[in-house]
Structure formats: C-alpha cells, structure tokens
Design a protein around this motif. Sequence first.
Motif, short mmCIF file in Angstrom:
data_model
loop_
_atom_site.label_atom_id
_atom_site.label_comp_id
_atom_site.label_asym_id
_atom_site.label_seq_id
_atom_site.Cartn_x
_atom_site.Cartn_y
_atom_site.Cartn_z
N GLU A 127 0.83 -1.20 0.00
CA GLU A 127 0.00 0.00 0.00
C GLU A 127 0.87 1.25 0.00
OE1 GLU A 127 -2.40 -0.43 3.45
OE2 GLU A 127 -3.80 -1.81 2.50
N LEU A 136 -3.93 -1.47 -8.84
CA LEU A 136 -3.40 -1.82 -7.53
C LEU A 136 -2.85 -3.24 -7.52
CD1 LEU A 136 -3.11 -0.35 -4.85
CD2 LEU A 136 -5.31 -1.31 -4.15
N ARG A 137 -3.59 -4.16 -8.09
CA ARG A 137 -3.11 -5.55 -8.15
C ARG A 137 -1.83 -5.67 -8.97
NH1 ARG A 137 -6.01 -9.67 -6.21
NH2 ARG A 137 -8.13 -9.26 -5.51
N GLU A 188 -8.80 -1.29 -9.07
CA GLU A 188 -8.30 -2.56 -8.53
C GLU A 188 -7.25 -3.18 -9.43
OE1 GLU A 188 -9.80 -7.02 -7.35
OE2 GLU A 188 -11.31 -5.46 -7.56
N ALA A 189 -7.43 -3.15 -10.73
CA ALA A 189 -6.46 -3.75 -11.66
C ALA A 189 -5.09 -3.09 -11.52
CB ALA A 189 -6.96 -3.66 -13.09
N CYS A 239 0.45 -3.37 -9.30
CA CYS A 239 1.53 -2.85 -8.46
C CYS A 239 1.96 -3.90 -7.44
CB CYS A 239 1.07 -1.57 -7.76
SG CYS A 239 2.33 -0.83 -6.71
N PHE A 240 0.99 -4.54 -6.78
CA PHE A 240 1.29 -5.59 -5.79
C PHE A 240 2.04 -6.75 -6.46
CE2 PHE A 240 -2.45 -4.65 -2.65
CZ PHE A 240 -1.98 -3.36 -2.48
N ARG A 241 1.60 -7.17 -7.64
CA ARG A 241 2.22 -8.27 -8.37
C ARG A 241 3.67 -7.93 -8.71
NH1 ARG A 241 -0.63 -8.03 -12.36
NH2 ARG A 241 -2.44 -9.11 -11.59
N CYS A 266 2.59 1.53 -3.46
CA CYS A 266 1.70 1.82 -4.59
C CYS A 266 0.86 3.07 -4.40
CB CYS A 266 0.78 0.61 -4.83
SG CYS A 266 1.69 -0.89 -5.25
#
Length: 177
Positions: free
Chosen positions: A141, A160-161, A157-158, A163-165, A144
């Motif tokens: 968090e 954010l995901r 959401e896409a 960035c997490f990936r 990103c």
Amino acid sequence: MPPARPRAEWERLIAWQVGDEKFFWQTGPRGLQPADEGDPQVSLSCSPEVLARLASGELPVFIAIWATGDLHFEGSFADAFRLGFMFLSDRRKKRVVFLAHCFLNANTRFPGGCAFRGATEPLIQVILESGAGVVQMPCPEERCLGLEKELYGEVPEAKLRACFRDLAQVRARISPS
C-alpha cells in the motif's frame, strides 16, 4: 568453473576464563584442542552459569558474544566470527514467510487501518512460534499509494493488483509472464 580455493586454516591460542579458572585451547585442522599456557591471540571470559548455557546449546556463542554480552571477547572481528562459526549448529527449518512491512510496522498502514500499536502482534507471534524466518517485503500500500495513501479506495483494482504483483515478482525474483 575455477577450482574451489582451499580454506585457510585458523590457528589461534585461546584463553578462556570461567570464573576464577583459566583454560587454554588451540584451534587448528582438528578443531579445538586443549593447549598449554601461552600468549593467546583470543581471550574469552564468562561465568560458570553462562558456560553451562553455552554447553547445553541454550545460548549460542554468536548470541553470547554479539547480542547479550554474556561471553566477553577480546580479539579481532574475524576471530569472533570464526570462533562463533566453530560452535554454530544449524537449526534452521528452512521455511520462510514473505511478510509485508506494514505487518511489522503498522504505522505505515492507511489512517484508521490498524488495530495494533506497532506490529501486528498476533500474526508475528504465530510466525515466531512456527520457527519460520521472515523475508521482509515493502508495504504494498505504501509503495503503490504513497505514505499518506490519499488515493486509498480510488485506485482502480487492476492497477493496484498490478503494483502488488510487480512488488512480489521483484522480491521473489520471478520473471513477469
């Protein structure tokens, strides 16, 4: 591939004072052997109680020298490392948990987003009790969304995901597919 370099022998006379008694040890190809008195390159001192903890494995030599100070050491950094290595027994379970920084430091979480004062204590306790190691990852968090996370809930959401990936792939050294 070049041939492996032979390991240099570590030959030192060690004086170890336990309470009022002094013992001498010599390192060499056969490990640690009792020795006659002489001019030691390394000196150790501790109480009989600390020696008992060291002998039982309850207190590792590395920890006694570097962390607790229970084992007083005089010598070079390299000598302390080599001595600690001689007594090291590998008790790792070779299991790790990849844990986001925000679980270790709740202050990085979004405002109002944590029920703990510092670390997420119940989670950390479970990890510690399991014997697993921790590989600390950045807080996704924070990475990103930024430290203040003003955009929390507004980033698609896409995105954010993704960035997490990306963070996980970099940390685990995985090539993106």
